[in-house]
Motif scaffolding. Sequence first.
Motif, short mmCIF file in Angstrom:
data_model
loop_
_atom_site.label_atom_id
_atom_site.label_comp_id
_atom_site.label_asym_id
_atom_site.label_seq_id
_atom_site.Cartn_x
_atom_site.Cartn_y
_atom_site.Cartn_z
N ASP A 94 -7.86 4.10 -4.38
CA ASP A 94 -8.82 4.65 -3.42
C ASP A 94 -9.82 3.59 -2.94
OD1 ASP A 94 -7.56 7.08 -3.73
OD2 ASP A 94 -8.98 7.81 -5.23
N HIS A 103 0.84 -1.20 0.00
CA HIS A 103 0.00 0.00 0.00
C HIS A 103 0.87 1.25 0.00
CE1 HIS A 103 -3.58 2.39 0.90
NE2 HIS A 103 -2.78 3.11 1.66
N ARG A 104 0.38 2.28 -0.70
CA ARG A 104 1.07 3.57 -0.73
C ARG A 104 0.03 4.68 -0.88
NH1 ARG A 104 6.44 5.44 -0.06
NH2 ARG A 104 6.33 7.60 -0.65
N ASP A 105 0.11 5.67 -0.02
CA ASP A 105 -0.71 6.87 -0.17
C ASP A 105 0.08 7.85 -1.04
OD1 ASP A 105 -2.87 6.02 1.40
OD2 ASP A 105 -1.84 6.64 3.23
N HIS A 106 -0.64 8.49 -1.95
CA HIS A 106 -0.01 9.49 -2.83
C HIS A 106 -0.96 10.68 -2.92
CE1 HIS A 106 2.81 10.87 -5.86
NE2 HIS A 106 1.76 11.32 -6.52
N THR A 161 -3.23 0.28 -3.74
CA THR A 161 -3.04 -0.97 -3.01
C THR A 161 -2.91 -2.11 -4.02
OG1 THR A 161 -4.42 -0.13 -1.22
CG2 THR A 161 -4.01 -2.49 -1.24
N HIS A 217 -4.83 10.30 -2.68
CA HIS A 217 -5.22 8.99 -3.21
C HIS A 217 -4.40 7.88 -2.56
CE1 HIS A 217 -7.65 10.95 -6.23
NE2 HIS A 217 -6.62 11.76 -6.47
N SER A 218 -4.90 6.67 -2.72
CA SER A 218 -4.16 5.50 -2.23
C SER A 218 -4.11 4.45 -3.33
CB SER A 218 -4.81 4.92 -0.98
OG SER A 218 -6.08 4.40 -1.28
#
Length: 97
Positions: free
Chosen positions: A32, A7-10, A16, A13-14
Amino acid sequence: MRQHRFHRDHGEHSVTVFLRQGLHTEAELLVDGKEVGNRRLTGRGPWALDDSLPEDPPVPFTVRITPSDPPACVLEIAGAVHPMPPVQPAPPAPPAT
């Protein structure tokens, strides 16, 4: 079957990735929290999953998966490479009573 989750939040937005490895390797891509891709991966890898963040205009990105033990995952977006750390898969839901 082995399962991995990255997982990475940017920004707002996210991204996965759920990776399932068994007889076949499958990857599910979520943006998201909504599934935007699901595919069986062929060959020995590495593999790339392409999509875009829902902005105006859409922001394209690539997730690269390296089949190591454990697998590694990075998010390539806007010319930068961001590692996607592994996270524990959610526990199975308890049976309905």
